[in-house]
Design a protein around this motif. Structure first.
Motif, mmCIF file in Angstrom:
data_model
loop_
_atom_site.group_PDB
_atom_site.id
_atom_site.type_symbol
_atom_site.label_atom_id
_atom_site.label_comp_id
_atom_site.label_asym_id
_atom_site.label_seq_id
_atom_site.Cartn_x
_atom_site.Cartn_y
_atom_site.Cartn_z
ATOM 1 N N LEU A 48 52.826 45.498 70.644
ATOM 2 C CA LEU A 48 52.310 46.142 69.498
ATOM 3 C C LEU A 48 51.129 45.528 68.849
ATOM 4 O O LEU A 48 50.117 46.285 67.875
ATOM 5 C CB LEU A 48 53.490 46.064 68.429
ATOM 6 C CG LEU A 48 54.777 47.298 68.823
ATOM 7 C CD1 LEU A 48 55.599 46.974 67.350
ATOM 8 C CD2 LEU A 48 54.193 48.974 68.519
ATOM 9 N N ILE A 69 51.044 53.100 69.285
ATOM 10 C CA ILE A 69 52.164 52.350 68.563
ATOM 11 C C ILE A 69 53.524 53.186 68.597
ATOM 12 O O ILE A 69 54.623 52.505 68.968
ATOM 13 C CB ILE A 69 51.752 52.122 67.269
ATOM 14 C CG1 ILE A 69 50.863 50.969 66.917
ATOM 15 C CG2 ILE A 69 52.752 51.498 66.358
ATOM 16 C CD1 ILE A 69 49.819 50.737 65.643
ATOM 17 N N LYS A 70 53.378 54.410 68.390
ATOM 18 C CA LYS A 70 54.705 54.977 68.459
ATOM 19 C C LYS A 70 55.510 54.950 69.981
ATOM 20 O O LYS A 70 56.738 54.826 69.977
ATOM 21 C CB LYS A 70 54.452 56.816 68.105
ATOM 22 C CG LYS A 70 54.009 56.953 66.567
ATOM 23 C CD LYS A 70 53.725 58.376 66.153
ATOM 24 C CE LYS A 70 53.247 58.336 64.770
ATOM 25 N NZ LYS A 70 51.952 57.778 64.449
ATOM 26 N N ILE A 108 57.294 51.570 70.326
ATOM 27 C CA ILE A 108 58.276 51.425 69.425
ATOM 28 C C ILE A 108 59.235 52.343 70.089
ATOM 29 O O ILE A 108 60.481 51.858 70.124
ATOM 30 C CB ILE A 108 57.857 51.897 67.952
ATOM 31 C CG1 ILE A 108 57.114 51.013 67.433
ATOM 32 C CG2 ILE A 108 59.451 51.840 67.193
ATOM 33 C CD1 ILE A 108 56.575 51.334 66.012
ATOM 34 N N VAL A 160 58.114 45.447 64.044
ATOM 35 C CA VAL A 160 57.449 46.700 63.504
ATOM 36 C C VAL A 160 56.824 46.091 62.113
ATOM 37 O O VAL A 160 55.926 46.734 61.711
ATOM 38 C CB VAL A 160 58.565 47.857 63.284
ATOM 39 C CG1 VAL A 160 57.971 48.831 62.269
ATOM 40 C CG2 VAL A 160 58.947 48.131 64.550
ATOM 41 N N ALA A 183 53.288 47.007 62.601
ATOM 42 C CA ALA A 183 52.976 48.528 62.343
ATOM 43 C C ALA A 183 53.801 49.053 61.224
ATOM 44 O O ALA A 183 54.266 49.993 61.076
ATOM 45 C CB ALA A 183 53.696 49.118 63.669
ATOM 46 N N ASN A 225 53.192 52.723 58.319
ATOM 47 C CA ASN A 225 53.630 54.047 58.638
ATOM 48 C C ASN A 225 55.136 53.898 58.377
ATOM 49 O O ASN A 225 55.765 53.573 59.275
ATOM 50 C CB ASN A 225 53.031 54.727 59.899
ATOM 51 C CG ASN A 225 53.396 56.245 59.799
ATOM 52 O OD1 ASN A 225 54.413 56.691 59.156
ATOM 53 N ND2 ASN A 225 52.643 56.979 60.551
ATOM 54 N N HIS A 245 57.420 54.817 61.709
ATOM 55 C CA HIS A 245 57.638 53.572 62.588
ATOM 56 C C HIS A 245 59.062 53.230 62.662
ATOM 57 O O HIS A 245 59.799 52.310 63.765
ATOM 58 C CB HIS A 245 56.526 52.574 62.420
ATOM 59 C CG HIS A 245 55.337 53.143 62.937
ATOM 60 N ND1 HIS A 245 54.191 52.569 62.752
ATOM 61 C CD2 HIS A 245 54.563 54.366 63.416
ATOM 62 C CE1 HIS A 245 53.021 53.058 62.838
ATOM 63 N NE2 HIS A 245 53.435 54.279 63.488
ATOM 64 N N ILE A 251 61.530 55.665 64.311
ATOM 65 C CA ILE A 251 61.314 55.566 65.799
ATOM 66 C C ILE A 251 62.256 54.914 66.808
ATOM 67 O O ILE A 251 62.828 55.501 67.823
ATOM 68 C CB ILE A 251 59.978 55.284 66.553
ATOM 69 C CG1 ILE A 251 59.106 56.666 65.638
ATOM 70 C CG2 ILE A 251 59.655 55.577 67.752
ATOM 71 C CD1 ILE A 251 57.470 56.397 65.738
#
Length: 308
Positions: free
Chosen positions: A112, A118-119, A122, A150, A154, A157, A160, A163
């Motif tokens: 990451l 990113i999505k 994850i 995460v 990340a 958002n 995230h 997910i």
């Protein structure tokens, strides 16, 4: 001598480690164990050996691709030698598969830091973790590692954080579908629930009690070296090291609570320790005699395990 061999990542170092691991695997599965050798057993064991070798190369890929340490094989060699000291790990099948998928999930979390896809990463980490849970329900604990990653890389958002659960759900749907198609039955929900044990099981045998103390000694030594490791690491290396340390904390929890034998669960502690050893060995302040001493201790652990 060993320090010079593993101070680089040339093919000769991997060849030596692979041969050593294959020999140890063959001895533990076909000579030390009383088994009826037949074609299905041989093919199954070869499959397990291939997974083990993939784990070695995956570990090397993780530390090099994520720049956790420099170009050497200290981590991989430490992992191989420490694993050989716990022969029950070499005899396992489903356990090794579960750990392989756990490492794949861990790799996706570390990736990451590149801030790309990113999505997808994850989601993949959640899906791969769910597959490892099929074989080892206690891997639920490593969901905390995914969320720690995460948060580290990340957290901007909020989606995230949802997910990983989607990835887990997809994995469980696939597992339930397999049971419905192949066995015409639903998966018992208790299948996914871990069984707790306790720290008393660590000391069932003298052999593994000694080896556990050996691992804890190395762990404590490395913990005292962490300030030097962090001070000499770059920012992105520090972030990856933090994820590795959190992985190690969860692994310690796994070691304490899981209902399987320490002889197998030790691998959860061996992997993060090996990564940290690789970082410690690459420090300019680390003396050559200290590296050689630790390698001698690794080999002594292998000999003690083989003779006891």
């Amino acid at each position: 001598m060993l320090t010079r061999l593993f101070s680089h990542s040339k093919p000769i170092a991997f060849a030596v480690l692979s041969i050593l691991f294959v020999v140890a695997f063959f001895v533990e599965n076909f000579i030390s164990s009383t088994v009826e050798v037949n074609a299905p057993l041989i093919f199954r064991k070869i499959g397990v050996l291939i997974v083990f070798l993939l784990i070695l190369f995956l570990l090397n890929f993780i530390v090099k691709r994520n720049k956790i340490h420099q170009q050497h094989t200290y981590a991989v060699s430490s992992f191989a030698l420490l694993t050989i000291a716990f022969p029950e790990v070499l005899r396992s099948t489903e356990f090794v598969l579960s750990y392989f998928f756990l490492l794949l999930s861990f790799r996706r979390i570390l990736s990451l830091k590149t801030n790309t896809k990113i999505k997808q990463k994850i989601f993949d980490s959640g899906l791969l973790l769910s597959i490892s849970i099929w074989f080892e329900p206690f891997h639920w604990l490593f969901l905390f590692v995914i969320y720690f990653g995460v948060i580290m890389y990340a957290s901007q958002n909020y989606r995230h954080f949802i997910i990983p659960l989607v990835g887990l759900a997809v994995g469980f749907v696939l597992h339930i579908s397999y049971f419905l198609i192949s066995k015409n039955t639903w998966v018992d929900l208790s299948f996914y629930l871990p069984e707790f044990n306790g720290i008393d099981s660590f000391f069932d045998t003298l052999k593994y009690s000694v080896l556990l103390v050996f691992l804890l000694f190395i762990l404590i030594w490395i913990i005292f070296q962490l300030p030097n490791i962090y001070n000499r690491a770059k920012l992105h290396e520090n972030e990856s090291l933090s994820v590795v340390l959190f992985f190690m904390l969860v692994s310690i929890g796994m070691l304490i609570l899981n209902n399987t034998l320490l002889a197998k669960d030790a691998i959860y502690l061996i992997l993060p320790i090996s990564i940290l050893i690789g970082n410690y060995f690459q420090l300019k302040s680390t003396k050559k005699w200290m590296k050689e001493t630790l390698y001698i201790m690794f080999i002594a652990g292998v000999i003690f395990s083989a003779l006891y």
